[in-house]
Design an enzyme around this catalytic site. Sequence first.
Site, mmCIF file in Angstrom:
data_model
loop_
_atom_site.group_PDB
_atom_site.id
_atom_site.type_symbol
_atom_site.label_atom_id
_atom_site.label_comp_id
_atom_site.label_asym_id
_atom_site.label_seq_id
_atom_site.Cartn_x
_atom_site.Cartn_y
_atom_site.Cartn_z
ATOM 1 N N HIS A 213 18.553 45.527 -20.166
ATOM 2 C CA HIS A 213 17.975 45.434 -18.823
ATOM 3 C C HIS A 213 16.641 46.174 -18.733
ATOM 4 O O HIS A 213 16.437 47.210 -19.355
ATOM 5 C CB HIS A 213 18.960 45.911 -17.756
ATOM 6 C CG HIS A 213 19.268 47.374 -17.738
ATOM 7 N ND1 HIS A 213 18.507 48.292 -17.062
ATOM 8 C CD2 HIS A 213 20.293 48.080 -18.277
ATOM 9 C CE1 HIS A 213 19.036 49.491 -17.180
ATOM 10 N NE2 HIS A 213 20.123 49.401 -17.919
ATOM 11 N N HIS B 235 21.444 58.192 -16.330
ATOM 12 C CA HIS B 235 21.233 58.064 -14.891
ATOM 13 C C HIS B 235 20.744 59.374 -14.277
ATOM 14 O O HIS B 235 21.122 59.739 -13.157
ATOM 15 C CB HIS B 235 22.502 57.572 -14.197
ATOM 16 C CG HIS B 235 22.658 56.080 -14.255
ATOM 17 N ND1 HIS B 235 23.025 55.303 -13.192
ATOM 18 C CD2 HIS B 235 22.464 55.203 -15.285
ATOM 19 C CE1 HIS B 235 23.060 54.036 -13.550
ATOM 20 N NE2 HIS B 235 22.721 53.956 -14.826
ATOM 21 N N GLU C 62 19.992 44.944 -13.230
ATOM 22 C CA GLU C 62 21.263 45.445 -13.756
ATOM 23 C C GLU C 62 21.765 46.607 -12.913
ATOM 24 O O GLU C 62 22.969 46.741 -12.672
ATOM 25 C CB GLU C 62 21.101 45.870 -15.214
ATOM 26 C CG GLU C 62 22.406 46.190 -15.935
ATOM 27 C CD GLU C 62 22.816 47.650 -15.906
ATOM 28 O OE1 GLU C 62 23.877 47.987 -16.450
ATOM 29 O OE2 GLU C 62 22.080 48.472 -15.320
ATOM 30 N N GLU C 63 20.855 47.461 -12.483
ATOM 31 C CA GLU C 63 21.247 48.623 -11.688
ATOM 32 C C GLU C 63 21.604 48.235 -10.254
ATOM 33 O O GLU C 63 22.078 49.059 -9.489
ATOM 34 C CB GLU C 63 20.116 49.662 -11.672
ATOM 35 C CG GLU C 63 19.694 50.162 -13.043
ATOM 36 C CD GLU C 63 20.755 50.987 -13.757
ATOM 37 O OE1 GLU C 63 21.866 51.132 -13.209
ATOM 38 O OE2 GLU C 63 20.480 51.475 -14.860
ATOM 39 N N ASP D 181 17.494 54.654 -20.503
ATOM 40 C CA ASP D 181 18.396 53.577 -20.081
ATOM 41 C C ASP D 181 17.570 52.601 -19.240
ATOM 42 O O ASP D 181 17.308 52.872 -18.083
ATOM 43 C CB ASP D 181 19.541 54.168 -19.267
ATOM 44 C CG ASP D 181 20.436 53.128 -18.622
ATOM 45 O OD1 ASP D 181 20.455 51.987 -19.095
ATOM 46 O OD2 ASP D 181 21.110 53.474 -17.625
#
Length: 365
Positions: free
Chosen positions: A68, A331, A214-215, A182
């Site tokens: 992503h 995150h 994606e998030e 990420d």
Amino acid sequence: MQPEELRQKLKTYMTIIRPAGHESRMAHQFKADLEQYADRVVIDRMGNVIATFEGTDPEAPSLMVFAHMDVIGFVISRIEPDGFLRFERVGGISEKIVQANAVMVGSEDGQYYPGIIGAKSYHIQSNEDKAKVDPFNTLFIDIGARSAEEVRALGIEVGCPVTFMPRVVELLNGRIGGTYIDDAAGLVNLLQIAEALKKKPARCTVHLVGTVMEEYNARGAMIAARTVKTDMAICLLSPGAGDTPDQKSVNNVVLGGGPAVTMFNFHGKGTLNGNIVHKGMYDLLKEAAKSAGIPLQRAAYRGALSDTAYLQLEGGYIPCLDMGTPDRYSHSPMECCDLNDLMQTGRLVTEFIYRVDRNFPLGRY
């Protein structure tokens, strides 16, 4: 890719602002990078970047390998009369890690302005203040504005995106810390794979995809799969390492231990979804790792999922596998990975791809 090229590309991707729903900067950069290797690279209507490498055997199942492009962030929910900005989170972000962080605040015309998430001075905190975590609805962003009119003159309105200010820190032993690892790591792996496929085509057709959102409810990969009509998929997403003092009871994954495959994940906080690794894909991955002399770590956990949770439900079922470069502090504004792990992840997936043939078992049994 050579190690130094890989390092520099990771650092570049770690500094491109791309909150979920606003990935255009990353999409155009990634498309340009993939065009060095692929004859056909497109951005679909949703914003996914798709590069296709035709296989030499039309009877072999097609494979989508994806990572992503978007990152966690916030959205402006209110502009105060004195110019401070209230916000809501986009993606999984803990209240504990946000105060006193530098951020970038987007405007409606795509410009970004620096700001700070305010934190009450220690000297004026009560004992109760010192012992609690402030909820999001009490937090605010300071961009230095004196009024709401000054904020709006910049084109910043309710609904505009916010993300952590990009940072890169080079640590000891070939480790990198900073923002957006990420899933900058997965995007770099896709470039490694693209370089290999340009030199030597696989038997199967391969679609390398940078996905969006994606998030934000894991949406982009499903649309990409419908576009390319893939038969199977690998999601390149970093499994969290369990080698820090606070995580040693969580799993056996360590930085420097090589790529990790996620055997099981499940998000039980309302989502009730996840992925159990497809046995045929897992067996082929083990075989590829052994042949290439690459260590393979394993992870299984609750509390998180990836795009594969939904992607596997497309069509008549798409077998899926989650794997990637282990990371720490996921995150958060300062994540961390090992560059050797990153290099090995790309090599391992490439070895896997070259082993896919017309006899690969797509069913679960």
